[in-house]
Design an enzyme around this catalytic site. Structure first.
Site, PDB file in Angstrom:
ATOM      1  N   LYS A  25      13.121  -5.525 -29.039  1.00  0.00           N
ATOM      2  CA  LYS A  25      12.657  -6.905 -30.037  1.00  0.00           C
ATOM      3  C   LYS A  25      11.932  -7.562 -29.663  1.00  0.00           C
ATOM      4  O   LYS A  25      11.529  -8.179 -31.479  1.00  0.00           O
ATOM      5  CB  LYS A  25      14.244  -7.678 -29.330  1.00  0.00           C
ATOM      6  N   ARG A  73       7.521  -8.579 -33.535  1.00  0.00           N
ATOM      7  CA  ARG A  73       5.901  -8.260 -33.937  1.00  0.00           C
ATOM      8  C   ARG A  73       5.520  -7.357 -35.412  1.00  0.00           C
ATOM      9  O   ARG A  73       4.664  -8.165 -35.624  1.00  0.00           O
ATOM     10  CB  ARG A  73       5.134  -8.374 -32.879  1.00  0.00           C
ATOM     11  N   GLY A 130      14.228 -17.900 -29.566  1.00  0.00           N
ATOM     12  CA  GLY A 130      12.685 -18.457 -29.196  1.00  0.00           C
ATOM     13  C   GLY A 130      11.149 -17.506 -29.693  1.00  0.00           C
ATOM     14  O   GLY A 130      10.190 -18.358 -30.199  1.00  0.00           O
ATOM     15  N   ARG A 190      15.428 -25.887 -26.878  1.00  0.00           N
ATOM     16  CA  ARG A 190      14.260 -25.733 -25.363  1.00  0.00           C
ATOM     17  C   ARG A 190      13.206 -25.872 -25.820  1.00  0.00           C
ATOM     18  O   ARG A 190      13.008 -26.626 -26.714  1.00  0.00           O
ATOM     19  CB  ARG A 190      15.031 -23.771 -26.154  1.00  0.00           C
ATOM     20  N   SER A 201       4.196 -16.618 -20.328  1.00  0.00           N
ATOM     21  CA  SER A 201       4.581 -16.881 -21.551  1.00  0.00           C
ATOM     22  C   SER A 201       4.210 -16.160 -22.592  1.00  0.00           C
ATOM     23  O   SER A 201       2.934 -16.298 -22.972  1.00  0.00           O
ATOM     24  CB  SER A 201       4.967 -18.001 -21.861  1.00  0.00           C
ATOM     25  N   GLN A 240       5.166 -15.925 -25.049  1.00  0.00           N
ATOM     26  CA  GLN A 240       5.843 -16.605 -26.472  1.00  0.00           C
ATOM     27  C   GLN A 240       4.579 -17.720 -26.774  1.00  0.00           C
ATOM     28  O   GLN A 240       4.370 -17.638 -27.913  1.00  0.00           O
ATOM     29  CB  GLN A 240       6.997 -17.338 -26.230  1.00  0.00           C
ATOM     30  N   ASP A 299      13.326 -11.397 -18.623  1.00  0.00           N
ATOM     31  CA  ASP A 299      14.758 -11.425 -19.275  1.00  0.00           C
ATOM     32  C   ASP A 299      15.759 -10.264 -18.374  1.00  0.00           C
ATOM     33  O   ASP A 299      17.118 -10.117 -18.952  1.00  0.00           O
ATOM     34  CB  ASP A 299      14.589 -10.537 -21.388  1.00  0.00           C
ATOM     35  N   ARG A 304      19.931 -19.654 -16.612  1.00  0.00           N
ATOM     36  CA  ARG A 304      20.572 -18.350 -16.149  1.00  0.00           C
ATOM     37  C   ARG A 304      19.893 -18.555 -14.691  1.00  0.00           C
ATOM     38  O   ARG A 304      20.722 -17.870 -13.933  1.00  0.00           O
ATOM     39  CB  ARG A 304      19.146 -17.098 -16.602  1.00  0.00           C
ATOM     40  N   ARG A 342      22.423 -12.234 -22.840  1.00  0.00           N
ATOM     41  CA  ARG A 342      22.474 -11.340 -21.133  1.00  0.00           C
ATOM     42  C   ARG A 342      23.321 -11.252 -20.554  1.00  0.00           C
ATOM     43  O   ARG A 342      23.302 -10.426 -20.086  1.00  0.00           O
ATOM     44  CB  ARG A 342      20.840 -11.103 -20.787  1.00  0.00           C
TER      45      ARG A 342
END
Ligand code: S3P
Length: 429
Positions: free
Chosen positions: A22, A27, A94, A122, A167, A169, A315, A346, A388
């Site tokens: 993913k 990207r 995200g 988020r 992170s 991201q 993850d 989570r 997930r």
């Protein structure tokens, strides 16, 4: 709201291929869109999250074609994107919203990004704040910390940013902004998060330097289109690795999985728990390490998980929780506070489900203690709208004392649309 019921299994056996990674798929679209020339992508994940990225770039004038096999992106160069005519809907993703916010900050047009009910809750301050320091003008709900975000693109200046959290991201958002910034943009983080951006930036010819200070991107460097082959997603493989480990009489070969060291924390953790997992035929594809993964049923034991392995497995904690629930002794997870700001919290969601299965769990601020058992009680479990969590509970069903029904499973399509048929293919009853 759709649900599914999964029966306990006697074994998990066979040879499978999981869909494309993913993170790498996202990207490939982003860099392909701003490169010069046509980029082709094989093994692209056609999950809802990646389709959100694809739609966003199409809305900015990028011609992206999918012949069912290969994605072709007609690159528009660093400055060729056009102002979108409407709000860019990032759905549940995200990665889409945080990465494109960085890219949009450096454009010469106005844009608005938003997402679904989960994404709009988020935290966005983690990218808005450093991007604002680079000179970005971003407004949003709750004082600029929640989507929708309105971005008035303009000129940016490189900064040296020390991120308080590991992170990918945040790092990637600033790296994308850095392509448009004057000078150099450097990002450091407490310990290394996934480095797919670093690898793909280099593949496309960007100037990327990594040293102890972090990763540095130089602005103004044009990118060149590439042929990208995306390996299978280790985060998707993880559900099948855990399934084969905990189900008796199992042997599963998962072909062509990305084994980038910044993603293989799950393998290290499960091996430390006693899992029989072997990497076979290690090779490289488009700058990313790849291997086949051979897994056999194993007796697992509880371990302590903390520190730098956590971002390398971030993850995979829902799946690791299921392995821990079946292990002998206690597994304690720490330094995993980030799990609270994923698609759902989570820690709370998994702790709640494990307790409902009869497992002893103590929740902490940044993790939990799970006391394993050889008896998991079946029943009905909710996904909390998180792909997930849905897949982890489905894997637990294979070894539960009776069937498990998982509710609200539509979310699985964000990352792994073929998960349920694949699980049924390898599980025997
Ligand atoms: C991702 C980074 C991680 C991960 C997410 C994908 C990426 O998020 O959880 O599924 O592709 O960069 P964070 O950067 O928030 O840890």
């Amino acid at each position: 709201m759709t649900s599914t019921t999964i029966q306990p299994a006697t074994s998990v056996r066979g040879e499978i291929v999981v869909p494309g990674d993913k993170s790498i798929s996202h990207r490939s679209i982003m860099l392909g869109a701003i490169a010069n020339g046509d980029t082709t992508v094989r093994g692209f994940l056609r999950g809802e999250d990646n389709m959100s990225t694809m739609h966003a770039f199409r809305a900015m004038g990028v011609d992206i074609r999918d012949d069912g096999e290969t994605i072709r992106i007609v690159g528009r160069g660093l400055h060729g994107l056009t102002e979108p005519g409407d709000v860019l809907d990032c759905g549940n993703s995200g990665t889409t919203i945080r990465l494109i916010t960085g890219l949009l900050a450096g454009q010469s047009f106005f844009s608005v990004v938003t997402g679904d009910q989960y994404l709009r809750k988020r935290p966005m301050k983690r990218v808005v704040e450093p991007l604002s320091r680079m000179g970005a003008r971003i407004a949003g709900r709750n004082n600029g910390t929640l989507a929708p975000l309105a971005i008035t693109g303009g000129s940016l200046k490189g900064i040296d940013y020390v991120s308080p959290v590991s992170s990918a991201q945040i790092k990637s958002s600033l790296m994308l902004a850095g392509l448009y910034a004057e000078g150099e943009t450097t990002v450091s983080e407490p310990s290394l998060s996934r480095d797919h951006s670093e690898r793909m930036f280099r593949l496309f010819g960007a100037s990327v330097v990594r040293n102890e200070q972090g990763v540095t991107v130089s602005g103004g460097v044009e990118l060149t289109a590439q042929e990208v082959t995306v390996p299978g997603d280790i985060s998707s493989a993880a559900f099948f690795i855990v399934a084969a480990l905990i189900t008796p009489n199992s042997e599963l070969l998962i072909k062509n999985v990305g084994v980038n060291p910044s993603r293989t924390g799950v393998i290290d953790i499960l091996q430390a728990m006693g899992g029989d997992i072997k990497l076979v035929d290690e090779r490289e594809l488009s700058g990313e390490p790849v291997a086949d993964i051979l897994v056999r049923s194993s007796r697992l034991k509880g371990i302590s998980i903390s520190g730098s392995v956590v971002p390398r497995a971030i993850d995979e904690f829902p799946a690791i929780c299921i392995a821990a629930a079946r292990a002998e002794g206690v597994t304690d997870i720490r330094d995993a506070r980030e799990l609270r700001v994923k698609e759902t919290d989570r820690i709370t969601a998994m702790a709640g489900n494990l307790v409902k299965m009869g497992i002893m769990v103590t929740e902490t601020d940044d993790g939990m203690d799970i006391t394993g058992s050889d008896r998991l009680t079946g029943g009905t479990f909710d996904s909390s709208g998180d792909h997930r969590i849905a897949m982890s509970m489905s894997v637990a069903a294979l070894v539960a004392s009776s069937a498990i029904t998982v509710t609200d499973i539509g979310c699985v399509a964000t990352s792994f649309p073929t998960f349920f048929p694949l699980l049924e293919k390898v599980a025997s009853r």
